[in-house]
Design a protein around this motif. Structure first.
Motif, PDB file in Angstrom:
ATOM      1  N   GLN A  97      -7.548   8.962  -1.134  1.00  0.00           N
ATOM      2  CA  GLN A  97      -8.568   7.921  -1.258  1.00  0.00           C
ATOM      3  C   GLN A  97      -8.433   7.143  -2.568  1.00  0.00           C
ATOM      4  O   GLN A  97      -8.946   6.028  -2.680  1.00  0.00           O
TER       5      GLN A  97
ATOM      6  N   TYR B 177      -6.702   3.251  -2.379  1.00  0.00           N
ATOM      7  CA  TYR B 177      -7.315   1.945  -2.142  1.00  0.00           C
ATOM      8  C   TYR B 177      -8.119   1.441  -3.339  1.00  0.00           C
ATOM      9  O   TYR B 177      -8.416   0.251  -3.435  1.00  0.00           O
TER      10      TYR B 177
ATOM     11  N   HIS C 276      -5.408  -0.400  -5.136  1.00  0.00           N
ATOM     12  CA  HIS C 276      -5.149  -1.614  -4.350  1.00  0.00           C
ATOM     13  C   HIS C 276      -6.249  -2.654  -4.575  1.00  0.00           C
ATOM     14  O   HIS C 276      -5.962  -3.847  -4.750  1.00  0.00           O
TER      15      HIS C 276
ATOM     16  N   LEU D 197       0.800  -1.225   0.000  1.00  0.00           N
ATOM     17  CA  LEU D 197       0.000   0.000   0.000  1.00  0.00           C
ATOM     18  C   LEU D 197       0.838   1.282   0.000  1.00  0.00           C
ATOM     19  O   LEU D 197       0.551   2.195  -0.787  1.00  0.00           O
TER      20      LEU D 197
ATOM     21  N   LEU E 199     -12.661  -1.285   4.426  1.00  0.00           N
ATOM     22  CA  LEU E 199     -11.913  -0.061   4.692  1.00  0.00           C
ATOM     23  C   LEU E 199     -11.998   0.361   6.157  1.00  0.00           C
ATOM     24  O   LEU E 199     -11.748   1.517   6.481  1.00  0.00           O
TER      25      LEU E 199
ATOM     26  N   PHE F 260      -0.344   4.398   5.824  1.00  0.00           N
ATOM     27  CA  PHE F 260      -0.878   3.116   5.331  1.00  0.00           C
ATOM     28  C   PHE F 260      -0.292   1.954   6.138  1.00  0.00           C
ATOM     29  O   PHE F 260       0.468   1.137   5.628  1.00  0.00           O
TER      30      PHE F 260
ATOM     31  N   ILE G  43      -6.132  -3.478   4.173  1.00  0.00           N
ATOM     32  CA  ILE G  43      -7.375  -3.151   3.467  1.00  0.00           C
ATOM     33  C   ILE G  43      -7.706  -4.374   2.603  1.00  0.00           C
ATOM     34  O   ILE G  43      -7.446  -4.402   1.409  1.00  0.00           O
TER      35      ILE G  43
END
Length: 438
Positions: A223, A226, A229, A51, A98, A80, A84
Protein backbone atom coordinates in the motif's frame (compact mmCIF):
# COMPACT_ATOMS: atom_id res chain seq x y z
CA UNK A 1 15.03 -8.19 5.99
CA UNK A 2 13.90 -9.50 9.35
CA UNK A 3 10.58 -8.70 11.02
CA UNK A 4 9.95 -8.48 14.76
CA UNK A 5 6.77 -8.48 16.81
CA UNK A 6 5.51 -5.18 18.22
CA UNK A 7 4.96 -7.09 21.49
CA UNK A 8 8.61 -8.25 21.42
CA UNK A 9 7.81 -11.71 22.82
CA UNK A 10 8.34 -13.64 19.57
CA UNK A 11 11.57 -14.29 17.61
CA UNK A 12 12.54 -12.22 14.57
CA UNK A 13 11.64 -13.94 11.31
CA UNK A 14 12.06 -13.49 7.54
CA UNK A 15 9.58 -11.90 5.14
CA UNK A 16 8.57 -15.35 3.88
CA UNK A 17 7.92 -16.60 7.41
CA UNK A 18 5.98 -13.45 8.31
CA UNK A 19 3.76 -13.76 5.22
CA UNK A 20 2.92 -17.40 5.87
CA UNK A 21 2.48 -16.98 9.62
CA UNK A 22 0.44 -13.76 9.39
CA UNK A 23 0.56 -12.94 13.11
CA UNK A 24 3.23 -13.50 15.77
CA UNK A 25 2.32 -15.98 18.50
CA UNK A 26 2.47 -13.18 21.08
CA UNK A 27 -0.47 -11.44 19.34
CA UNK A 28 1.62 -8.45 18.26
CA UNK A 29 2.16 -7.35 14.65
CA UNK A 30 5.19 -7.94 12.47
CA UNK A 31 7.25 -4.82 11.83
CA UNK A 32 10.42 -4.42 9.70
CA UNK A 33 13.69 -4.41 11.61
CA UNK A 34 14.98 -1.54 9.47
CA UNK A 35 13.20 1.12 7.42
CA UNK A 36 15.39 2.03 4.44
CA UNK A 37 15.49 5.66 3.30
CA UNK A 38 15.25 6.07 -0.47
CA UNK A 39 17.83 8.29 -2.23
CA UNK A 40 17.13 11.77 -3.60
CA UNK A 41 17.56 10.42 -7.14
CA UNK A 42 14.48 8.22 -6.64
CA UNK A 43 12.29 11.21 -5.79
CA UNK A 44 13.67 13.20 -8.72
CA UNK A 45 12.67 10.39 -11.08
CA UNK A 46 9.39 9.55 -9.33
CA UNK A 47 7.00 11.81 -11.31
CA UNK A 48 7.77 9.88 -14.51
CA UNK A 49 8.04 6.36 -13.08
CA UNK A 50 5.51 3.62 -13.87
CA UNK A 51 3.71 1.97 -10.96
CA UNK A 52 5.49 -1.42 -11.23
CA UNK A 53 8.88 0.28 -11.18
CA UNK A 54 7.93 2.35 -8.12
CA UNK A 55 6.81 -0.86 -6.42
CA UNK A 56 10.10 -2.63 -7.11
CA UNK A 57 12.14 0.27 -5.72
CA UNK A 58 9.96 0.61 -2.62
CA UNK A 59 9.46 -3.06 -1.74
CA UNK A 60 12.72 -4.77 -2.69
CA UNK A 61 14.44 -4.15 0.66
CA UNK A 62 11.54 -5.73 2.57
CA UNK A 63 11.08 -8.82 0.38
CA UNK A 64 14.77 -9.71 -0.16
CA UNK A 65 16.28 -12.25 -0.10
CA UNK A 66 13.11 -14.38 -0.01
CA UNK A 67 11.92 -12.95 -3.32
CA UNK A 68 14.65 -12.36 -5.88
CA UNK A 69 14.63 -9.13 -7.89
CA UNK A 70 13.42 -10.73 -11.12
CA UNK A 71 10.61 -12.57 -9.30
CA UNK A 72 9.61 -9.33 -7.59
CA UNK A 73 9.50 -7.64 -10.98
CA UNK A 74 7.15 -10.33 -12.30
CA UNK A 75 4.88 -9.96 -9.27
CA UNK A 76 4.73 -6.16 -9.56
CA UNK A 77 4.05 -6.36 -13.29
CA UNK A 78 1.09 -8.69 -12.55
CA UNK A 79 -0.28 -6.65 -9.64
CA UNK A 80 -0.02 -3.03 -10.79
CA UNK A 81 -1.96 -3.39 -14.04
CA UNK A 82 -4.62 -0.70 -13.57
CA UNK A 83 -4.44 3.07 -13.34
CA UNK A 84 -4.43 5.03 -10.07
CA UNK A 85 -5.16 8.58 -11.25
CA UNK A 86 -4.76 11.77 -9.25
CA UNK A 87 -7.88 13.83 -10.02
CA UNK A 88 -8.41 17.51 -9.30
CA UNK A 89 -11.65 18.16 -7.40
CA UNK A 90 -11.09 21.87 -6.71
CA UNK A 91 -8.19 24.30 -6.25
CA UNK A 92 -5.45 22.64 -4.18
CA UNK A 93 -7.62 19.60 -3.43
CA UNK A 94 -7.03 16.36 -5.30
CA UNK A 95 -8.25 12.80 -4.91
CA UNK A 96 -6.29 9.63 -5.55
CA UNK A 97 -8.73 7.19 -7.13
CA UNK A 98 -7.89 3.73 -5.84
CA UNK A 99 -10.99 2.00 -7.23
CA UNK A 100 -9.99 1.07 -10.78
CA UNK A 101 -8.94 -2.48 -9.94
CA UNK A 102 -10.91 -5.72 -10.40
CA UNK A 103 -13.10 -5.29 -7.28
CA UNK A 104 -13.23 -1.47 -7.36
CA UNK A 105 -11.43 -0.95 -4.04
CA UNK A 106 -7.96 0.03 -2.85
CA UNK A 107 -7.49 -3.37 -1.26
CA UNK A 108 -7.04 -4.93 -4.70
CA UNK A 109 -3.40 -3.88 -4.58
CA UNK A 110 -2.44 -5.46 -1.28
CA UNK A 111 -4.56 -8.58 -1.82
CA UNK A 112 -3.13 -9.24 -5.29
CA UNK A 113 0.44 -8.69 -4.10
CA UNK A 114 -0.03 -10.99 -1.15
CA UNK A 115 -1.63 -13.74 -3.24
CA UNK A 116 1.41 -13.78 -5.55
CA UNK A 117 3.79 -13.87 -2.58
CA UNK A 118 1.92 -16.68 -0.87
CA UNK A 119 1.71 -18.62 -4.12
CA UNK A 120 5.49 -18.29 -4.42
CA UNK A 121 6.06 -19.49 -0.86
CA UNK A 122 3.41 -22.23 -0.44
CA UNK A 123 4.74 -25.80 -0.55
CA UNK A 124 2.94 -28.43 -2.61
CA UNK A 125 1.08 -30.89 -0.42
CA UNK A 126 0.94 -28.40 2.47
CA UNK A 127 -2.14 -26.27 1.77
CA UNK A 128 -2.34 -22.86 3.37
CA UNK A 129 -5.68 -21.63 4.73
CA UNK A 130 -5.99 -17.86 4.50
CA UNK A 131 -8.31 -16.61 7.25
CA UNK A 132 -9.57 -13.06 6.91
CA UNK A 133 -12.13 -10.80 8.60
CA UNK A 134 -13.86 -8.16 6.50
CA UNK A 135 -16.12 -5.17 7.01
CA UNK A 136 -16.68 -5.02 3.25
CA UNK A 137 -13.92 -4.48 0.71
CA UNK A 138 -11.21 -6.72 2.17
CA UNK A 139 -13.37 -9.78 1.54
CA UNK A 140 -13.97 -9.03 -2.13
CA UNK A 141 -10.36 -8.04 -2.80
CA UNK A 142 -8.94 -11.12 -1.09
CA UNK A 143 -11.45 -13.43 -2.77
CA UNK A 144 -10.58 -12.02 -6.19
CA UNK A 145 -6.85 -12.04 -5.53
CA UNK A 146 -6.76 -15.67 -4.36
CA UNK A 147 -9.53 -17.19 -6.53
CA UNK A 148 -8.28 -20.40 -8.11
CA UNK A 149 -4.78 -20.12 -6.62
CA UNK A 150 -3.48 -23.66 -6.22
CA UNK A 151 -2.74 -24.97 -2.73
CA UNK A 152 -4.46 -22.04 -0.98
CA UNK A 153 -7.90 -22.08 0.67
CA UNK A 154 -9.60 -18.85 1.76
CA UNK A 155 -12.09 -18.45 4.63
CA UNK A 156 -13.72 -15.01 4.88
CA UNK A 157 -15.52 -13.93 8.07
CA UNK A 158 -17.95 -11.01 7.85
CA UNK A 159 -20.65 -9.52 10.10
CA UNK A 160 -24.03 -10.89 9.05
CA UNK A 161 -26.03 -8.00 7.61
CA UNK A 162 -23.07 -5.66 8.12
CA UNK A 163 -21.78 -5.20 4.56
CA UNK A 164 -23.42 -3.77 1.45
CA UNK A 165 -25.26 -6.15 -0.90
CA UNK A 166 -22.70 -5.63 -3.67
CA UNK A 167 -19.76 -6.19 -1.34
CA UNK A 168 -21.35 -9.40 -0.08
CA UNK A 169 -21.98 -10.70 -3.59
CA UNK A 170 -18.33 -10.20 -4.50
CA UNK A 171 -17.06 -12.81 -2.04
CA UNK A 172 -20.06 -15.11 -1.42
CA UNK A 173 -20.75 -16.14 -5.03
CA UNK A 174 -17.35 -17.38 -6.21
CA UNK A 175 -17.06 -20.92 -4.86
CA UNK A 176 -13.88 -22.83 -5.78
CA UNK A 177 -11.33 -22.19 -3.01
CA UNK A 178 -13.28 -19.28 -1.45
CA UNK A 179 -15.54 -19.92 1.56
CA UNK A 180 -17.70 -17.19 3.12
CA UNK A 181 -18.75 -17.32 6.78
CA UNK A 182 -21.39 -14.92 8.12
CA UNK A 183 -20.88 -14.21 11.84
CA UNK A 184 -23.73 -13.14 14.12
CA UNK A 185 -21.94 -10.07 15.42
CA UNK A 186 -19.95 -6.98 14.45
CA UNK A 187 -16.71 -6.70 12.48
CA UNK A 188 -14.76 -6.47 15.75
CA UNK A 189 -16.16 -9.90 16.67
CA UNK A 190 -14.94 -11.32 13.35
CA UNK A 191 -11.53 -9.78 13.93
CA UNK A 192 -11.37 -11.22 17.44
CA UNK A 193 -12.21 -14.70 16.14
CA UNK A 194 -9.38 -14.46 13.60
CA UNK A 195 -6.91 -13.52 16.32
CA UNK A 196 -8.16 -16.37 18.51
CA UNK A 197 -7.64 -18.82 15.66
CA UNK A 198 -4.03 -17.75 15.21
CA UNK A 199 -3.35 -18.13 18.92
CA UNK A 200 -4.96 -21.60 19.14
CA UNK A 201 -2.24 -24.25 19.52
CA UNK A 202 -4.46 -27.16 18.46
CA UNK A 203 -5.38 -25.49 15.17
CA UNK A 204 -1.70 -24.69 14.58
CA UNK A 205 -0.89 -28.40 14.79
CA UNK A 206 -3.64 -29.39 12.36
CA UNK A 207 -3.39 -26.74 9.64
CA UNK A 208 -1.24 -23.94 8.27
CA UNK A 209 -3.09 -20.66 8.82
CA UNK A 210 -2.24 -17.30 7.30
CA UNK A 211 -4.06 -13.98 7.32
CA UNK A 212 -4.88 -11.64 4.45
CA UNK A 213 -6.02 -8.72 6.56
CA UNK A 214 -3.76 -5.68 6.58
CA UNK A 215 -2.12 -7.23 9.64
CA UNK A 216 -0.20 -9.40 7.13
CA UNK A 217 2.98 -7.66 5.97
CA UNK A 218 2.37 -8.72 2.34
CA UNK A 219 -1.03 -6.97 2.41
CA UNK A 220 0.24 -3.94 4.32
CA UNK A 221 3.56 -3.02 2.70
CA UNK A 222 2.47 -2.71 -0.99
CA UNK A 223 0.00 0.00 0.00
CA UNK A 224 3.01 2.31 0.32
CA UNK A 225 3.40 2.27 -3.44
CA UNK A 226 0.41 4.44 -4.26
CA UNK A 227 1.48 7.11 -1.76
CA UNK A 228 4.75 7.51 -3.64
CA UNK A 229 2.80 7.52 -6.91
CA UNK A 230 0.38 10.17 -5.58
CA UNK A 231 3.21 12.44 -4.50
CA UNK A 232 4.94 11.99 -7.87
CA UNK A 233 1.79 12.96 -9.78
CA UNK A 234 1.17 15.92 -7.47
CA UNK A 235 4.79 17.07 -7.85
CA UNK A 236 4.50 16.86 -11.61
CA UNK A 237 1.64 19.37 -11.45
CA UNK A 238 3.25 21.52 -8.71
CA UNK A 239 7.02 21.47 -9.36
CA UNK A 240 7.70 24.46 -7.11
CA UNK A 241 5.53 23.44 -4.14
CA UNK A 242 7.03 21.44 -1.30
CA UNK A 243 4.25 20.74 1.20
CA UNK A 244 1.24 18.46 0.89
CA UNK A 245 -1.21 16.83 3.31
CA UNK A 246 -2.78 13.43 2.63
CA UNK A 247 -6.12 12.51 4.22
CA UNK A 248 -6.69 8.80 4.68
CA UNK A 249 -10.09 7.18 5.36
CA UNK A 250 -9.23 4.97 8.32
CA UNK A 251 -10.84 1.92 9.91
CA UNK A 252 -8.26 -0.72 10.75
CA UNK A 253 -5.51 1.86 10.07
CA UNK A 254 -3.35 -0.32 7.82
CA UNK A 255 -3.67 2.21 5.01
CA UNK A 256 -2.54 5.11 7.19
CA UNK A 257 0.26 2.99 8.69
CA UNK A 258 1.51 2.30 5.15
CA UNK A 259 1.53 6.02 4.34
CA UNK A 260 3.44 6.80 7.51
CA UNK A 261 5.98 4.07 6.74
CA UNK A 262 6.43 5.62 3.29
CA UNK A 263 7.10 8.91 5.06
CA UNK A 264 9.81 7.20 7.13
CA UNK A 265 11.34 6.03 3.85
CA UNK A 266 11.66 9.66 2.82
CA UNK A 267 8.33 10.48 1.17
CA UNK A 268 8.01 14.27 1.64
CA UNK A 269 4.44 14.42 2.92
CA UNK A 270 4.14 17.07 5.61
CA UNK A 271 0.98 15.86 7.36
CA UNK A 272 -1.45 12.95 7.34
CA UNK A 273 -5.06 13.11 8.51
CA UNK A 274 -6.62 10.07 10.16
CA UNK A 275 -10.17 10.55 8.88
CA UNK A 276 -12.76 8.30 10.54
CA UNK A 277 -16.49 7.91 11.01
CA UNK A 278 -18.18 7.77 14.43
CA UNK A 279 -15.72 5.05 15.47
CA UNK A 280 -13.32 7.81 16.49
CA UNK A 281 -10.91 5.89 18.70
CA UNK A 282 -7.77 7.32 17.10
CA UNK A 283 -8.93 10.96 16.77
CA UNK A 284 -9.80 10.79 20.47
CA UNK A 285 -6.32 9.42 21.22
CA UNK A 286 -4.67 12.19 19.21
CA UNK A 287 -6.58 14.75 21.25
CA UNK A 288 -6.22 13.21 24.71
CA UNK A 289 -3.28 10.79 24.61
CA UNK A 290 -5.55 8.06 25.97
CA UNK A 291 -6.20 5.03 23.74
CA UNK A 292 -9.56 3.43 24.53
CA UNK A 293 -10.95 0.82 22.10
CA UNK A 294 -14.74 0.55 22.18
CA UNK A 295 -17.50 -1.52 20.58
CA UNK A 296 -17.91 -0.47 16.95
CA UNK A 297 -20.85 1.63 15.77
CA UNK A 298 -22.58 0.92 12.44
CA UNK A 299 -22.38 3.81 9.95
CA UNK A 300 -22.91 4.60 6.26
CA UNK A 301 -19.11 4.27 5.85
CA UNK A 302 -19.24 0.62 6.86
CA UNK A 303 -15.69 -0.36 5.87
CA UNK A 304 -14.47 1.85 8.72
CA UNK A 305 -16.80 0.49 11.41
CA UNK A 306 -13.92 -0.62 13.60
CA UNK A 307 -13.76 -0.01 17.34
CA UNK A 308 -10.38 -1.63 17.94
CA UNK A 309 -8.06 -0.78 15.02
CA UNK A 310 -5.71 -3.69 14.40
CA UNK A 311 -2.88 -1.70 12.84
CA UNK A 312 -2.64 1.10 15.36
CA UNK A 313 0.26 -0.63 17.20
CA UNK A 314 2.34 -0.21 14.03
CA UNK A 315 1.69 3.52 14.06
CA UNK A 316 2.64 3.70 17.74
CA UNK A 317 5.80 1.78 16.88
CA UNK A 318 6.80 4.35 14.25
CA UNK A 319 6.41 7.18 16.74
CA UNK A 320 8.08 5.21 19.54
CA UNK A 321 4.86 5.36 21.59
CA UNK A 322 5.21 9.16 21.80
CA UNK A 323 1.82 10.88 21.66
CA UNK A 324 3.21 14.37 20.99
CA UNK A 325 5.48 13.14 18.19
CA UNK A 326 2.45 11.59 16.49
CA UNK A 327 0.41 14.76 16.96
CA UNK A 328 3.06 16.73 15.05
CA UNK A 329 2.46 14.63 11.92
CA UNK A 330 -0.98 13.00 12.23
CA UNK A 331 -4.16 15.01 12.61
CA UNK A 332 -7.43 13.43 13.70
CA UNK A 333 -10.88 13.96 12.20
CA UNK A 334 -14.26 12.24 12.39
CA UNK A 335 -17.68 12.77 10.84
CA UNK A 336 -21.19 11.48 11.50
CA UNK A 337 -23.57 10.06 8.89
CA UNK A 338 -25.46 13.33 8.37
CA UNK A 339 -22.23 15.18 7.57
CA UNK A 340 -21.15 12.42 5.18
CA UNK A 341 -24.45 12.47 3.30
CA UNK A 342 -24.48 16.28 3.12
CA UNK A 343 -20.99 16.54 1.64
CA UNK A 344 -21.64 13.78 -0.92
CA UNK A 345 -24.66 15.72 -2.14
CA UNK A 346 -22.86 19.07 -2.05
CA UNK A 347 -19.72 17.99 -3.92
CA UNK A 348 -21.76 16.11 -6.51
CA UNK A 349 -23.91 19.16 -7.22
CA UNK A 350 -21.25 21.87 -6.97
CA UNK A 351 -18.08 20.15 -8.20
CA UNK A 352 -19.51 17.39 -10.39
CA UNK A 353 -17.57 14.75 -8.46
CA UNK A 354 -19.25 11.78 -6.76
CA UNK A 355 -17.63 10.78 -3.46
CA UNK A 356 -18.00 7.42 -1.79
CA UNK A 357 -18.86 7.59 1.95
CA UNK A 358 -15.26 6.94 3.02
CA UNK A 359 -13.68 9.42 0.63
CA UNK A 360 -16.32 11.94 1.73
CA UNK A 361 -14.93 11.86 5.27
CA UNK A 362 -11.37 12.44 4.11
CA UNK A 363 -12.53 15.28 1.83
CA UNK A 364 -14.28 16.88 4.83
CA UNK A 365 -11.11 16.54 6.88
CA UNK A 366 -9.09 18.47 4.29
CA UNK A 367 -11.68 21.24 4.22
CA UNK A 368 -11.19 21.60 7.97
CA UNK A 369 -7.40 21.33 8.11
CA UNK A 370 -5.98 22.90 4.93
CA UNK A 371 -6.69 26.52 5.97
CA UNK A 372 -4.67 25.86 9.15
CA UNK A 373 -1.92 23.73 7.67
CA UNK A 374 -1.49 25.91 4.55
CA UNK A 375 -0.61 23.04 2.21
CA UNK A 376 -2.15 21.39 -0.82
CA UNK A 377 -4.30 18.37 -0.03
CA UNK A 378 -4.85 14.86 -1.40
CA UNK A 379 -7.61 12.60 -0.14
CA UNK A 380 -7.99 8.92 -0.94
CA UNK A 381 -11.08 7.57 -2.67
CA UNK A 382 -10.79 3.99 -1.45
CA UNK A 383 -13.80 2.42 -3.20
CA UNK A 384 -16.07 3.09 -6.16
CA UNK A 385 -19.26 4.91 -5.05
CA UNK A 386 -21.35 2.23 -6.78
CA UNK A 387 -20.25 -0.28 -4.13
CA UNK A 388 -22.59 1.69 -1.84
CA UNK A 389 -25.32 2.11 -4.43
CA UNK A 390 -28.26 2.11 -2.02
CA UNK A 391 -26.77 4.83 0.18
CA UNK A 392 -25.45 6.92 -2.72
CA UNK A 393 -28.72 6.80 -4.68
CA UNK A 394 -30.65 7.83 -1.56
CA UNK A 395 -28.35 10.82 -1.05
CA UNK A 396 -28.19 12.04 -4.66
CA UNK A 397 -31.66 11.01 -5.81
CA UNK A 398 -30.01 9.33 -8.78
CA UNK A 399 -29.39 5.83 -10.06
CA UNK A 400 -25.65 5.28 -10.21
CA UNK A 401 -24.48 2.86 -12.88
CA UNK A 402 -22.50 -0.15 -11.80
CA UNK A 403 -19.07 -0.55 -13.43
CA UNK A 404 -18.58 -3.75 -15.39
CA UNK A 405 -16.52 -5.30 -12.57
CA UNK A 406 -19.54 -5.10 -10.27
CA UNK A 407 -22.20 -6.06 -12.81
CA UNK A 408 -20.48 -9.43 -13.17
CA UNK A 409 -21.63 -10.44 -9.68
CA UNK A 410 -25.33 -9.72 -10.13
CA UNK A 411 -27.85 -12.58 -10.03
CA UNK A 412 -25.35 -15.15 -8.76
CA UNK A 413 -26.27 -17.58 -5.99
CA UNK A 414 -24.66 -16.94 -2.61
CA UNK A 415 -22.70 -19.71 -0.89
CA UNK A 416 -22.53 -18.82 2.81
CA UNK A 417 -22.11 -20.65 6.12
CA UNK A 418 -23.61 -18.85 9.15
CA UNK A 419 -22.12 -19.19 12.63
CA UNK A 420 -22.63 -17.66 16.05
CA UNK A 421 -19.99 -15.39 17.55
CA UNK A 422 -18.33 -18.43 19.09
CA UNK A 423 -14.83 -19.75 18.48
CA UNK A 424 -16.05 -23.35 18.65
CA UNK A 425 -18.20 -22.72 15.58
CA UNK A 426 -15.30 -21.17 13.67
CA UNK A 427 -12.96 -23.99 14.70
CA UNK A 428 -15.43 -26.53 13.32
CA UNK A 429 -15.60 -24.68 9.99
CA UNK A 430 -11.80 -24.50 9.74
CA UNK A 431 -11.33 -28.17 10.59
CA UNK A 432 -13.93 -29.13 7.98
CA UNK A 433 -12.15 -26.93 5.42
CA UNK A 434 -8.85 -28.59 6.32
CA UNK A 435 -10.32 -32.07 5.76
CA UNK A 436 -11.66 -31.07 2.34
CA UNK A 437 -8.36 -29.56 1.17
CA UNK A 438 -6.18 -32.38 2.56
Amino acid sequence: MKFYSTNRQSPKITFKEAVIKGLPQDKGLFFPEQVPVLPASFFEALPDMALPEIAIQVLSAYTAPDIEQEALREICDEVFTFSIPLVKVEDEVYTLELFHGPTCAFKDIGARFMSRCLQTFAEKGKPVTVLVATSGDTGSAVANGFLGVENIEVVILYPKGGVSDIQEMQFTTLGQNIRAVAVEGMFDDCQALVKQAFADEELAKEMQLSSANSINVARWLPQMVYYFHAWGQWKKQHPTQTEVTIAVPSGNFGNLAAGLLARQMGLPVTYFVAATNMNKIVPDYLESGVYTPAPSVATIANAMDVGSPNNFPRILEMFEQQHTAMQDVVKGFWADDDSIKAVIKQVNEQKGYLLDPHGAISYLSLKQYLPKLKTSGIFLETAHPAKFKGSIDAVTGGDIDLPEQLKAFQNRAKQVVSIKNDFKDLSAVLQQQNEVSA
